[in-house]
Design an enzyme around this catalytic site. Structure first.
Site: not given
Length: 308
Positions: A88-90
């Site tokens: 999970m990025d952002g």
């Protein structure tokens, strides 16, 4: 952050459609605050792909996004992946777009991880691997790093009872020697208490990197040669694989948020056995719909290649 090239050509890639909503950029704050009532977080360190990816093709209709041309299919319990890895990025981008402190993006991501873990259990998935902090994430500010570790420690403490109640086996991979002692202690306690649980396995990669894992495996093998436990000519792929911290089964499905064709620095060769799914959804917004869409894509491709 530095990047590494992927040395193998992969064709099992799906990119999902753009997010349903857009938000306006606002000024972000570098201030970090801490709240005790949080859930899970795990930011990721991506790597750049060096070779073209083959994207799953579907018949196109003018004016209609490609994904909407795919026939919808109900999820089949028997075709669920056994092991899902999620990057999970952002979360920092999510906070910036809302004019919020970066810390709130990290906190919201914690909630996303809790949702994903529950969805995995409900779907019959046996293993979830999540990337929390890579060996290259030390390039972030000292303030942010301290916040991340403290947030994870308190979250793990607050979730320890639920981990036992739900029959979850919790495990951390990576070099824990550089983590705060209080976090190391908390990890050890939860790992020890949950080691006999078998309903679901939750693996967190903290201060982990593919290069780190290879180096520590080579050192372990060299020590065994030095101690005459094994002979030099006996060393093969199986010997090395047994010394890796990722000696558990390869993920069947790897989900990457934020819509960028990059991967974490998990062991790169393992990805040859992994279905890849990218979504432009930012980590804190990743939930039930996005997760089920990834599972549906996985099952459709399994049907296609399996001849079902």
């Amino acid at each position: 952050m530095s990047s590494s090239s992927l040395p193998i050509a992969l064709t099992n890639t799906v990119i999902s459609h753009p997010p349903k909503t857009t938000t306006t950029n606002h000024a972000s704050s570098s201030h970090y605050h801490y709240s005790r009532s949080q859930s899970h977080l795990f930011p990721s360190q991506p790597l750049t792909l060096s070779k073209p990816r083959t994207i799953a093709a579907v018949p196109s209709t003018p004016g209609i996004p490609a994904h909407e041309n795919e026939p919808e299919a109900e999820l089949v319990p028997e075709m669920m992946p056994k092991h899902v890895a999620v990057i999970m990025d952002g979360n920092r981008r999510w906070a910036k777009m809302r004019g919020l402190p970066t810390s709130e993006g990290h906190e919201e991501l914690m909630k996303s991880w809790k949702r994903v873990a529950k969805l995995c259990i409900k779907s019959g998935i046996k293993v979830l691997t999540a990337l929390l902090f890579t060996t290259e994430n030390w390039r972030r500010s000292k303030e942010e790093i301290e916040f991340l570790f403290k947030l994870f420690e308190t979250t793990l403490s607050s979730e320890a009872e639920a981990i036992m109640r739900e029959g979850i086996k919790f495990r951390v991979i990576g070099d824990m020697s550089k983590l705060p002692r209080s976090l190391q202690k908390m990890i050890t306690i939860v790992e020890e208490n949950s080691k006999n649980n078998s309903r679901f396995q939750f693996i967190m990669a903290i201060n982990y990197g593919g290069r780190y894992d290879i180096v520590q495996a080579c050192k372990s093998v060299a020590k065994k040669v030095q101690d005459d436990i094994i002979h030099l000519e006996d060393i093969n792929e199986n010997i090395i694989e047994k010394e890796l911290e990722t000696e558990f089964s390869n993920p069947d499905l790897l989900i990457r948020t934020s819509g960028v064709l990059r991967l974490s620095n998990f062991l790169l060769w393992q990805l040859a056995y992994t279905e890849l799914y990218f979504t432009p959804q930012l980590g804190p917004d990743f939930g039930k719909d996005e997760f089920e869409e990834a599972l549906s894509s996985f099952q459709q491709r399994q049907r296609r290649y399996g001849g079902d």
